[in-house]
Design a protein around this motif. Sequence first.
Motif, PDB file in Angstrom:
ATOM      1  N   SER A  65      -5.545 -12.154   6.742  1.00 35.66           N
ATOM      2  CA  SER A  65      -5.175 -10.893   6.099  1.00 35.66           C
ATOM      3  C   SER A  65      -4.101 -11.014   5.018  1.00 35.66           C
ATOM      4  CB  SER A  65      -4.686  -9.909   7.165  1.00 35.66           C
ATOM      5  OG  SER A  65      -3.511 -10.415   7.768  1.00 35.66           O
ATOM      6  N   ILE A  66      -3.584 -12.201   4.772  1.00 34.98           N
ATOM      7  CA  ILE A  66      -2.476 -12.319   3.815  1.00 34.98           C
ATOM      8  C   ILE A  66      -2.922 -12.005   2.389  1.00 34.98           C
ATOM      9  CG2 ILE A  66      -2.726 -14.801   3.387  1.00 34.98           C
ATOM     10  CD1 ILE A  66       0.583 -12.889   3.728  1.00 34.98           C
ATOM     11  N   GLU A  67      -4.145 -12.321   2.041  1.00 35.69           N
ATOM     12  CA  GLU A  67      -4.621 -12.048   0.690  1.00 35.69           C
ATOM     13  C   GLU A  67      -4.636 -10.553   0.387  1.00 35.69           C
ATOM     14  OE1 GLU A  67      -8.378 -13.076  -2.252  1.00 35.69           O
ATOM     15  OE2 GLU A  67      -8.324 -13.903  -0.225  1.00 35.69           O
ATOM     16  N   SER A  68      -5.134  -9.773   1.314  1.00 29.24           N
ATOM     17  CA  SER A  68      -5.161  -8.314   1.091  1.00 29.24           C
ATOM     18  C   SER A  68      -3.741  -7.737   1.103  1.00 29.24           C
ATOM     19  CB  SER A  68      -6.011  -7.621   2.160  1.00 29.24           C
ATOM     20  OG  SER A  68      -5.443  -7.808   3.448  1.00 29.24           O
ATOM     21  N   ILE A  70      -0.996  -9.271  -0.050  1.00 32.30           N
ATOM     22  CA  ILE A  70      -0.407  -9.599  -1.348  1.00 32.30           C
ATOM     23  C   ILE A  70      -1.025  -8.729  -2.437  1.00 32.30           C
ATOM     24  CG2 ILE A  70      -0.191 -11.426  -3.072  1.00 32.30           C
ATOM     25  CD1 ILE A  70       0.096 -13.388  -0.750  1.00 32.30           C
ATOM     26  N   GLU A  71      -2.316  -8.512  -2.400  1.00 32.08           N
ATOM     27  CA  GLU A  71      -2.958  -7.649  -3.385  1.00 32.08           C
ATOM     28  C   GLU A  71      -2.419  -6.228  -3.302  1.00 32.08           C
ATOM     29  OE1 GLU A  71      -7.109  -8.057  -2.628  1.00 32.08           O
ATOM     30  OE2 GLU A  71      -7.236 -10.018  -3.588  1.00 32.08           O
ATOM     31  N   HIS A  72      -2.172  -5.746  -2.102  1.00 30.50           N
ATOM     32  CA  HIS A  72      -1.610  -4.394  -1.939  1.00 30.50           C
ATOM     33  C   HIS A  72      -0.194  -4.337  -2.502  1.00 30.50           C
ATOM     34  CE1 HIS A  72      -0.868  -0.491  -0.214  1.00 30.50           C
ATOM     35  NE2 HIS A  72       0.250  -0.959   0.349  1.00 30.50           N
ATOM     36  N   LEU A  73       0.591  -5.379  -2.328  1.00 31.58           N
ATOM     37  CA  LEU A  73       1.958  -5.385  -2.826  1.00 31.58           C
ATOM     38  C   LEU A  73       2.012  -5.483  -4.359  1.00 31.58           C
ATOM     39  CD1 LEU A  73       3.675  -7.733  -0.244  1.00 31.58           C
ATOM     40  CD2 LEU A  73       3.996  -5.269  -0.486  1.00 31.58           C
ATOM     41  N   GLU A  74       0.996  -6.060  -4.968  1.00 32.82           N
ATOM     42  CA  GLU A  74       0.969  -6.187  -6.434  1.00 32.82           C
ATOM     43  C   GLU A  74       0.660  -4.867  -7.134  1.00 32.82           C
ATOM     44  OE1 GLU A  74      -1.874  -9.290  -7.053  1.00 32.82           O
ATOM     45  OE2 GLU A  74      -0.336 -10.843  -7.061  1.00 32.82           O
ATOM     46  N   GLU A  75       0.145  -3.898  -6.415  1.00 32.82           N
ATOM     47  CA  GLU A  75      -0.227  -2.602  -7.018  1.00 32.82           C
ATOM     48  C   GLU A  75       0.954  -1.814  -7.481  1.00 32.82           C
ATOM     49  OE1 GLU A  75      -2.588  -0.599  -4.143  1.00 32.82           O
ATOM     50  OE2 GLU A  75      -4.232  -1.969  -4.381  1.00 32.82           O
TER      51      GLU A  75
END
Length: 75
Positions: A65-68, A70-75
């Motif tokens: 789940s780390i990829e999702s 990090i993607e959420h934090l980049e938003e």
Amino acid sequence: MAFSDYITRILIYTIVSYPIVGGLSFIVSSLYYWLFLERKDMPRYLEKGTPFITILVPAHNEEASIESTIEHLEE
């Protein structure tokens, strides 16, 4: 002056000057890198300076789940 005295003197000068020359070359190369090359190595988002925040995400055994996250934090 005997040949052995000459060789001994060269060895002593080499042993004494090696740390001085090495230290000076380290200082000069560090200054060169700092002045001319350090900015080229920075990522594009750091060109205007260092970021003013840091986000720490504790992630132990989070391979799935780390990829999702990090993607959420980049938003």
